[in-house]
Design a protein around this motif. Structure first.
Motif, PDB file in Angstrom:
ATOM      1  N   THR A  98       0.716  -0.903   0.305  1.00 40.61           N
ATOM      2  CA  THR A  98       0.138  -0.146  -0.509  1.00 40.61           C
ATOM      3  C   THR A  98       1.211   1.086   0.255  1.00 40.61           C
ATOM      4  N   LYS A 297     -10.876  -0.276  -5.303  1.00 37.94           N
ATOM      5  CA  LYS A 297     -11.246   0.082  -4.254  1.00 37.94           C
ATOM      6  C   LYS A 297     -12.193  -0.992  -3.811  1.00 37.94           C
ATOM      7  N   ARG A 300     -11.568  -4.733  -4.088  1.00 29.90           N
ATOM      8  CA  ARG A 300     -10.612  -4.747  -2.663  1.00 29.90           C
ATOM      9  C   ARG A 300     -11.294  -4.307  -1.343  1.00 29.90           C
ATOM     10  N   GLU A 301     -12.212  -3.838  -1.051  1.00 29.96           N
ATOM     11  CA  GLU A 301     -12.873  -3.165   0.100  1.00 29.96           C
ATOM     12  C   GLU A 301     -14.180  -4.625   0.517  1.00 29.96           C
ATOM     13  N   ALA A 303     -13.584  -7.652  -0.804  1.00 30.75           N
ATOM     14  CA  ALA A 303     -12.817  -8.901  -0.023  1.00 30.75           C
ATOM     15  C   ALA A 303     -12.372  -9.021   1.062  1.00 30.75           C
ATOM     16  N   GLU A 304     -12.165  -8.050   1.840  1.00 35.53           N
ATOM     17  CA  GLU A 304     -11.511  -7.592   3.374  1.00 35.53           C
ATOM     18  C   GLU A 304     -12.797  -8.140   3.997  1.00 35.53           C
ATOM     19  N   ALA A 305     -13.862  -7.665   3.809  1.00 37.88           N
ATOM     20  CA  ALA A 305     -15.481  -7.159   4.644  1.00 37.88           C
ATOM     21  C   ALA A 305     -15.748  -8.895   4.557  1.00 37.88           C
ATOM     22  N   THR A 307     -13.822 -11.804   4.324  1.00 40.64           N
ATOM     23  CA  THR A 307     -13.410 -12.588   5.022  1.00 40.64           C
ATOM     24  C   THR A 307     -13.625 -11.403   6.744  1.00 40.64           C
ATOM     25  N   LYS A 308     -13.967 -10.302   6.753  1.00 36.66           N
ATOM     26  CA  LYS A 308     -13.501 -10.153   8.538  1.00 36.66           C
ATOM     27  C   LYS A 308     -15.382 -10.430   8.517  1.00 36.66           C
TER      28      LYS A 308
ATOM     29  N   ILE B  55      -6.481  -6.241  -7.739  1.00 36.35           N
ATOM     30  CA  ILE B  55      -5.430  -6.683  -7.726  1.00 36.35           C
ATOM     31  C   ILE B  55      -3.828  -6.335  -8.800  1.00 36.35           C
TER      32      ILE B  55
ATOM     33  N   MET C   1     -14.219  -6.506  19.491  1.00 39.07           N
ATOM     34  CA  MET C   1     -14.708  -5.154  18.237  1.00 39.07           C
ATOM     35  C   MET C   1     -15.543  -4.885  18.892  1.00 39.07           C
ATOM     36  N   ILE C   6     -15.132  -2.404  13.089  1.00 38.22           N
ATOM     37  CA  ILE C   6     -15.235  -3.578  12.658  1.00 38.22           C
ATOM     38  C   ILE C   6     -15.815  -2.930  11.601  1.00 38.22           C
ATOM     39  N   ALA C   9     -12.772  -0.702  10.211  1.00 38.31           N
ATOM     40  CA  ALA C   9     -12.216  -2.072   9.287  1.00 38.31           C
ATOM     41  C   ALA C   9     -12.136  -2.586   8.308  1.00 38.31           C
ATOM     42  N   MET C  10     -13.536  -2.988   8.058  1.00 34.08           N
ATOM     43  CA  MET C  10     -14.566  -3.678   6.818  1.00 34.08           C
ATOM     44  C   MET C  10     -13.879  -2.727   5.464  1.00 34.08           C
ATOM     45  N   THR C  11     -14.213  -1.165   5.397  1.00 38.38           N
ATOM     46  CA  THR C  11     -14.148  -0.519   4.098  1.00 38.38           C
ATOM     47  C   THR C  11     -12.728   0.451   4.505  1.00 38.38           C
ATOM     48  N   GLN C  12     -11.823  -0.792   4.692  1.00 37.09           N
ATOM     49  CA  GLN C  12     -10.826   0.126   4.817  1.00 37.09           C
ATOM     50  C   GLN C  12      -9.813  -0.429   3.007  1.00 37.09           C
ATOM     51  N   ASP C  13      -9.727   0.562   2.960  1.00 38.40           N
ATOM     52  CA  ASP C  13      -8.512   0.291   1.252  1.00 38.40           C
ATOM     53  C   ASP C  13      -6.830  -0.445   1.568  1.00 38.40           C
ATOM     54  N   THR C  14      -7.386  -1.846   1.734  1.00 36.46           N
ATOM     55  CA  THR C  14      -5.689  -2.612   1.203  1.00 36.46           C
ATOM     56  C   THR C  14      -5.773  -2.886   0.523  1.00 36.46           C
ATOM     57  N   GLN C  15      -4.245  -3.752   0.237  1.00 36.12           N
ATOM     58  CA  GLN C  15      -3.693  -4.312  -0.574  1.00 36.12           C
ATOM     59  C   GLN C  15      -4.068  -5.912  -0.278  1.00 36.12           C
ATOM     60  N   LEU C  16      -4.883  -6.109   0.778  1.00 38.57           N
ATOM     61  CA  LEU C  16      -5.726  -7.013   1.089  1.00 38.57           C
ATOM     62  C   LEU C  16      -3.834  -7.999   1.851  1.00 38.57           C
ATOM     63  N   SER C  40      -7.098 -12.348   0.098  1.00 36.24           N
ATOM     64  CA  SER C  40      -7.911 -12.261   2.057  1.00 36.24           C
ATOM     65  C   SER C  40      -8.457 -12.992   2.406  1.00 36.24           C
TER      66      SER C  40
END
Lengths: 318, 273, 105
Positions: A98, A297, A300-301, A303-305, A307-308, B55, C1, C6, C9-16, C40
């Motif tokens: 990042t 964006k 990616r968000e 995918a993260e969501a 998993t979380k 990505i 949490m 939550i 953290a859920m809506t953060q833009d990361t490179q996974l 992810s």
């Protein structure tokens, strides 16, 4: 012992290690300057691979045969893969992908100048593979022995994959030179436009590179710019002759004493103009990368969501 | 040009043709063009993602799929060319036909709206391809069976990848759910065409050369419904099936695809590349 | 949490997330570290690892491990950690003198 004494001792140990030819690994103690230099060099190398996907990507949909499409796809995929190996190596030094992307977008991190030139015809795809990848190979072979373990291992992997890249480019040029008059003219035109920028890939003349001292002492850099450039010219001239292409340099001449070709002056004004952002494609390359990053964006968000949510479900079950 | 000897596994064996093969030459030729064109146009759309992925890892994945599909198109079109026996090659078929001679289903030529669209489409079509190529592995025609054996491995992976993404995007954020539902709604009317048949293909099915395509509809629906359920998506209400590609009547999109794709071969008709 | 955390953290833009990749190149061989990929979740990590590190048939099997699950030995402690094993040569078969003529030992 004072802090200075400790630092001196650590630096001595580090340089002895390098001298012995041992590899430096991620958890080893290293001077801050070494770490910073490597982060900069490796991340810029990674960015170059990724940006390099753009000029070649420009011709995928117009590749003229099914075989050509497959080969070009495979080649560009390799470039993306090389970017991945290098981002991976850089991350071992404590920087995230990042952050590296942010640095690319802000201009803090650069990428290889050569990709600021446009791929105008199918012959450019040949020229890029043959000349640009050819130049990269010369540099990368040298880097296989670089002192930082993850970087050198990435370079070994990259070198294994790179030789097909150069061959596919050379094959395209060779075919075109055996083809119609229009194809031959197209190939020579691409040669004329890509030759000098390829020479510039090796960087300024050794006499103009004042900061290489540490890079050599710490075995980050294993050969000088001019040495590598000469290697590239020597092998490429012969390849051009075989297929009937003319090198666009009237002053190109074999020097028996030096054992290398002498060549005409490189246009360093052009080099610095392009580095400073005024090349034909700088803005386009950066805008493309930024746009794609922004458009991705939400993916990616998501995918993260996803998993979380599942992690949270597991957490709730406990 | 593809020659059979180019393939190390010799997956295309030119044995003496059976009588049923000879009777079926023209319908089989048409059938191979349909399958080949599906792969060709799919590969084109997938390859557009190069340097555009959300990505970097996904860039590699999508490129792999484009490679798989190009290889598949090459094999199928080469076989179609052989069946026709008029000196065509996979390249001349891919790069020199006029628009109305392409026989791909319309679903493949639609432009990618976004990543959700690409993944939903890949999920829908690879679920279909898995069933189709499983059945074709048992074809009485050895060449089709060999092509199918290679395709089935690739297609299982395409489905695993695409279904995974449809689930993540369907059950990710509110935005990803909205986009995925939108993609599904746009694509759904184009799925019917994949199960169309005609009397020529019914004869091929009767001869054991291809499966009865209508029998694949239910298992396909089951597979798709499973993925959509995990993705918290609903099957859209259908208004009308969109059709025509299988008989050469396309959307406006194909013209633009061919314009790009055929450019070099058309601009330099005497050149070899 | 908390829910807010939550959702943020859920809506953060990361490179996974980062995963280390180990590949086995043929049946029965050791798993060797190849590098890392981003993904992810574990299924995505496996697929990405396959695309990145086995394009040339270099793998028959892959392991992926979240990068922060790896524990590495401390190079500063190298002597303490590894040297004591260096002088226990009785662990090596070459330490022993065998009677002449004895077979299969």
């Amino acid at each position: 012992m004072t802090t200075t004494d400790i630092h001196t001792e650590l630096l001595k140990n580090f340089e002895e290690k390098i001298e012995r030819g041992d590899a430096i690994e991620p958890k080893d103690r290293m001077p801050d300057a070494y770490r910073k230099h490597l982060i900069r060099q490796i991340s810029q190398h990674a960015h170059s691979e990724v940006i390099g996907m753009q000029p070649e990507g420009n011709w995928i949909t117009r590749a003229p045969t099914l075989r050509a499409r497959q080969i070009l796809l495979a080649k560009i995929q390799d470039e993306g893969g090389h970017g991945l190996y290098l981002y991976s190596a850089a991350e071992t030094l404590g920087i995230s992908r990042t952050e590296m992307i942010e640095q690319l977008h802000s201009g803090k991190a650069k990428y290889s100048n050569i990709f600021n030139y446009p791929a105008l015809t199918w012959a450019d795809i040949g020229a890029i593979g043959w000349l640009v990848d050819g130049a990269a190979i010369v540099n990368q072979v040298s880097l296989q022995r670089t002192s930082y373990g993850p970087y050198s291992r990435a370079m070994v992997r990259i070198c294994k994959e790179e030789s097909f890249h150069q061959r596919q480019g050379y094959e395209i040029m060779a075919k075109m030179m055996k083809g119609t008059k229009e194809q031959q003219e197209m190939a020579q035109d691409a040669m004329n436009r890509w030759w000098w920028p390829s020479l510039m890939m090796f960087g300024p003349h050794d006499s103009e590179s004042p900061h290489s001292g540490d890079a050599f002492r710490w075995k980050i850099k294993r050969a000088s710019n001019d040495e590598l450039r000469a290697k590239f010219i020597d092998k490429t001239v012969q390849q051009a002759e075989v297929i009937g292409l003319t090198i666009p340099d009237n002053e190109l001449k074999w020097n028996e004493e030096r054992g290398h070709y002498d060549h005409g002056p490189i246009n360093w004004t052009e080099f610095y103009e392009v580095i400073c952002g005024n090349g034909p494609c700088n803005l386009q390359r950066m805008n493309h990368h930024k746009r794609v990053h922004d458009e991705g964006k939400w993916v990616r968000e998501a995918a993260e969501a996803w998993t979380k949510k599942r992690e949270q479900k597991l957490f709730d079950l406990n | 040009m593809t020659r059979y000897t180019d393939y190390p596994h010799s997956i295309l064996c030119l044995r003496a043709q059976k009588q049923s093969d000879m009777n079926n030459q023209t319908p089989l030729h048409t059938y191979c063009l349909r399958l080949g064109d599906n792969a060709l146009i799919q590969s084109y759309r997938l390859s557009e993602w190069c340097s555009n992925g959300p990505i970097l890892e996904e860039d590699l994945a999508l490129t792999n799929f484009a490679l798989d599909m190009t290889g598949r198109a090459d094999l199928l079109l080469a076989y179609a060319a052989t069946l026709e026996g008029k000196g065509q090659t996979s390249d001349s078929l891919a790069y020199r036909r006029p628009e109305k001679e392409y026989l791909n289903c319309l679903i493949h030529e639609l432009p990618d709206e976004d990543f959700a669209f690409t993944m939903v489409r890949l999920m829908l079509t690879s679920a279909y391809d898995m069933l189709l190529y499983s059945a074709l592995e048992k074809s009485q025609n050895e060449n089709l069976a060999a092509i199918a054996a290679k395709a089935i491995k690739e297609t299982r992976y395409h489905f695993a990848h695409a279904a995974g993404w449809v689930e993540r995007l369907g059950d990710g954020t509110a935005e990803s759910n909205r986009r995925t539902m939108q993609a599904l709604t746009m694509l759904w009317p184009y799925t019917g065409e994949m199960f169309e048949t005609d009397s020529a293909e019914q004869q091929l099915a009767a001869d054991g050369i291809i499966p009865d395509i209508t029998s694949l509809k239910e298992p396909w629906m089951e597979k798709v419904a499973q993925v959509l359920k995990s993705a918290t998506l609903e099957i859209p209400a259908l208004k009308t099936w969109q059709t025509g590609g299988r008989t050469g009547r396309h959307t406006e999109n194909l013209g633009h695809i061919l314009c790009e794709m055929q450019y070099l071969q058309r601009a330099y008709p005497d050149a070899t590349w | 949490m908390t829910l807010t955390k939550i959702l943020t953290a859920m809506t953060q833009d990361t490179q996974l997330r980062s995963w280390e990749v180990f590949t086995q190149t043929r049946s029965g061989a050791n798993y060797i570290h190849a590098g890392s990929v981003h993904a992810s979740d574990r299924n995505m990590a496996l697929q990405n690892a396959r695309d990145t590190y086995t394009r040339r048939g270099e793998g028959t099997s892959i392991w992926v491990v979240p990068t922060d699950a790896i524990t590495a030995s401390d190079p500063d402690e190298k002597e303490m950690f590894f040297d004591p094993a260096n002088d226990k040569i009785y662990r090596l078969p070459t330490f022993y003198t065998m009677p002449e003529g004895a077979k299969a030992i």
